[in-house]
Write a protein that holds these residues in place. Structure first.
Motif, mmCIF file in Angstrom:
data_model
loop_
_atom_site.group_PDB
_atom_site.id
_atom_site.type_symbol
_atom_site.label_atom_id
_atom_site.label_comp_id
_atom_site.label_asym_id
_atom_site.label_seq_id
_atom_site.Cartn_x
_atom_site.Cartn_y
_atom_site.Cartn_z
ATOM 1 N N LEU A 1 0.825 -0.995 -0.073
ATOM 2 C CA LEU A 1 0.110 -0.132 0.098
ATOM 3 C C LEU A 1 1.025 1.255 -0.193
ATOM 4 N N LEU A 2 0.389 2.094 -0.864
ATOM 5 C CA LEU A 2 1.328 3.549 -0.781
ATOM 6 C C LEU A 2 0.616 4.557 0.261
ATOM 7 N N ALA A 3 1.525 4.859 1.145
ATOM 8 C CA ALA A 3 0.850 5.435 2.429
ATOM 9 C C ALA A 3 1.275 6.960 2.348
ATOM 10 N N ASP A 4 0.345 7.715 2.239
ATOM 11 C CA ASP A 4 0.727 9.300 2.195
ATOM 12 C C ASP A 4 0.195 9.839 3.343
ATOM 13 N N TYR A 5 1.044 10.444 4.181
ATOM 14 C CA TYR A 5 0.439 10.993 5.508
ATOM 15 C C TYR A 5 1.126 12.475 5.412
ATOM 16 N N ARG A 6 0.292 13.583 6.192
ATOM 17 C CA ARG A 6 0.669 14.939 5.942
ATOM 18 C C ARG A 6 -0.065 15.699 7.111
ATOM 19 N N SER A 7 0.570 16.830 7.444
ATOM 20 C CA SER A 7 0.167 17.468 8.453
ATOM 21 C C SER A 7 0.109 19.086 7.980
ATOM 22 N N ALA A 8 -0.706 19.942 8.586
ATOM 23 C CA ALA A 8 -0.750 21.501 8.125
ATOM 24 C C ALA A 8 -0.503 22.403 9.461
ATOM 25 N N VAL A 9 -0.974 21.770 10.756
ATOM 26 C CA VAL A 9 -1.038 22.712 11.656
ATOM 27 C C VAL A 9 -0.538 21.887 13.171
ATOM 28 N N SER A 10 0.283 22.753 13.835
ATOM 29 C CA SER A 10 0.476 22.069 14.971
ATOM 30 C C SER A 10 0.400 23.283 16.004
ATOM 31 N N ALA A 11 -0.430 23.337 17.059
ATOM 32 C CA ALA A 11 -0.781 24.523 18.078
ATOM 33 C C ALA A 11 -1.248 23.984 19.263
ATOM 34 N N GLY A 12 -0.623 24.432 20.316
ATOM 35 C CA GLY A 12 -1.318 24.219 21.631
ATOM 36 C C GLY A 12 -1.048 22.942 22.254
ATOM 37 N N GLY A 13 0.381 22.231 21.532
ATOM 38 C CA GLY A 13 0.540 21.000 22.027
ATOM 39 C C GLY A 13 0.140 19.868 21.297
ATOM 40 N N ALA A 14 -0.612 20.073 20.237
ATOM 41 C CA ALA A 14 -1.412 19.154 19.405
ATOM 42 C C ALA A 14 -1.353 19.355 17.969
ATOM 43 N N TRP A 15 -1.325 18.293 17.023
ATOM 44 C CA TRP A 15 -1.283 18.607 15.809
ATOM 45 C C TRP A 15 -2.091 17.350 15.055
ATOM 46 N N GLU A 16 -2.431 17.807 13.863
ATOM 47 C CA GLU A 16 -3.434 16.828 12.938
ATOM 48 C C GLU A 16 -2.629 16.041 12.092
ATOM 49 N N GLU A 17 -3.027 15.014 11.685
ATOM 50 C CA GLU A 17 -2.561 14.208 10.469
ATOM 51 C C GLU A 17 -3.572 13.510 9.547
ATOM 52 N N ASP A 18 -3.189 13.902 8.485
ATOM 53 C CA ASP A 18 -4.291 13.149 7.454
ATOM 54 C C ASP A 18 -3.628 12.283 6.852
ATOM 55 N N GLY A 19 -4.148 11.041 6.318
ATOM 56 C CA GLY A 19 -3.627 9.968 5.613
ATOM 57 C C GLY A 19 -4.420 9.542 4.458
ATOM 58 N N GLU A 20 -3.670 8.649 3.463
ATOM 59 C CA GLU A 20 -4.132 8.022 2.564
ATOM 60 C C GLU A 20 -3.612 6.520 2.226
ATOM 61 N N LEU A 21 -4.292 5.652 2.053
ATOM 62 C CA LEU A 21 -3.654 4.293 1.569
ATOM 63 C C LEU A 21 -4.166 3.961 0.394
ATOM 64 N N TRP A 22 -3.022 3.743 -0.706
ATOM 65 C CA TRP A 22 -3.582 3.440 -2.229
ATOM 66 C C TRP A 22 -3.005 2.018 -2.538
ATOM 67 N N ALA A 23 -3.773 1.159 -3.169
ATOM 68 C CA ALA A 23 -3.456 0.028 -3.596
ATOM 69 C C ALA A 23 -2.500 0.156 -4.797
ATOM 70 N N GLN A 24 -1.779 -0.872 -5.161
ATOM 71 C CA GLN A 24 -0.795 -0.705 -6.176
ATOM 72 C C GLN A 24 -1.474 -0.381 -7.501
ATOM 73 N N ASP A 25 -2.867 -0.756 -7.576
ATOM 74 C CA ASP A 25 -3.471 -0.325 -8.894
ATOM 75 C C ASP A 25 -4.152 0.834 -8.948
ATOM 76 N N GLY A 26 -3.710 1.664 -8.004
ATOM 77 C CA GLY A 26 -4.354 3.249 -7.955
ATOM 78 C C GLY A 26 -5.665 3.058 -7.148
ATOM 79 N N THR A 27 -6.184 2.169 -6.454
ATOM 80 C CA THR A 27 -7.332 2.227 -5.766
ATOM 81 C C THR A 27 -7.434 2.812 -4.334
ATOM 82 N N LEU A 28 -8.109 3.684 -3.959
ATOM 83 C CA LEU A 28 -7.986 4.335 -2.760
ATOM 84 C C LEU A 28 -8.713 3.499 -1.625
ATOM 85 N N VAL A 29 -7.745 2.862 -0.814
ATOM 86 C CA VAL A 29 -8.381 1.859 0.415
ATOM 87 C C VAL A 29 -8.862 2.474 1.268
ATOM 88 N N ALA A 30 -8.225 3.356 2.052
ATOM 89 C CA ALA A 30 -8.716 4.127 3.080
ATOM 90 C C ALA A 30 -8.021 5.511 3.449
#
Length: 263
Positions: A222-251
């Motif tokens: 699975l191709l795992a793409d993880y990114r974050s845009a904001v860290s503030a007040g001692g907490a930060w967010e992370e958005d992720g995508e998992l892609w199958a080898q055929d280009g299907t978005l899995v999660a």
């Protein structure tokens, strides 16, 4: 040693299972959230007991870090409708809560309106990417994944954007099923480390996973793409995508985590 073996459950009551927490999935003082989430998703699949009604949404709040040893999993159907099932789930150890979760199960329905404006990120095939080994300071659970690095920063090499991109699979291989996807939805390396260029302590408050394809999917990685845009007040967010080898978005996943400097 496998994710399936390390999340094995024995039913001890109508809505209760017993499992065993393994230190093979450790971070600092406890296991990483994707591993604990796999216990909950597995119990949910067992209590729904319908191969046509699949996990579609899962949200967990982590309350406390368990110790290695026995763990209780409670899965309660809150509503069973004509097309969906709503569950509440919890992990307990010696009577104290470890994690609290809600999950929604539903059948996959073809023929409904669909669109796919989201495209997989460009990446060479896994065999053309360098394998990544665990370095000093990295959590122990990294040994449970095979990782092929694609892009992003790493300890000693910070980059401007908090993002990492890599091919992932379980070290033991096996199907890309709900257990594997749940574990990998917590990320192999927090995106924050790419921006910081070093390790930090980043325990997760909450994790939401949206399963976007029937599982298991074909392929080994699975191709795992993880990114974050904001860290503030001692907490930060992370958005992720998992892609199958055929280009299907899995999660797709989203989590809020704390940010602490090592003492």
């Amino acid at each position: 040693m496998s994710l399936a073996g390390d999340t094995a459950l024995e039913r001890v009551a109508e809505d209760r299972w017993r499992g065993e927490v393994s230190e093979r999935w450790w971070i600092q003082r406890g296991p990483f959230g994707g591993y604990l989430s796999a216990f909950l998703v597995r119990a949910g699949i067992e209590v729904v007991d319908d191969p046509a009604r699949l996990p579609r949404s899962f949200t967990v709040h982590f309350v406390d870090a368990p110790q290695a040893g026995p763990l209780d999993v409670i899965a309660t159907p809150e509503r069973v409708g004509r097309s969906t099932t709503a569950l509440s789930l919890r992990l307990e150890q010696e009577g104290r809560p470890v994690a609290l979760a809600l999950a929604g199960f539903a059948a996959w329905r073809d023929g409904e309106p669909e669109w796919a404006d989201l495209k997989p990120p460009g990446a060479p095939p896994p065999d053309d990417c360098p394998p990544l080994k665990r370095v000093d300071g990295a959590p122990r659970f990294h040994d449970r994944f095979a990782i092929r690095w694609v892009d992003g920063g790493f300890p000693g090499h910070p980059v401007e954007r908090a993002r990492n991109l890599a091919w992932l699979r379980l070290e033991e291989g096996g199907p890309l099923d709900h257990l594997a996807v749940t574990a990998m939805s917590d990320g192999w390396m927090p995106a924050a480390f790419s921006k910081l260029g070093r390790f930090a302590i980043v325990p997760t408050f909450d994790l939401t996973i949206h399963f976007r394809a029937p599982l298991p999917v074909d392929g080994e990685w699975l191709l795992a793409d993880y990114r974050s845009a904001v860290s503030a007040g001692g907490a930060w967010e992370e958005d992720g995508e998992l892609w199958a080898q055929d280009g299907t978005l899995v999660a797709q996943s989203r989590q809020l985590a704390m940010m602490r400097e090592p003492r």
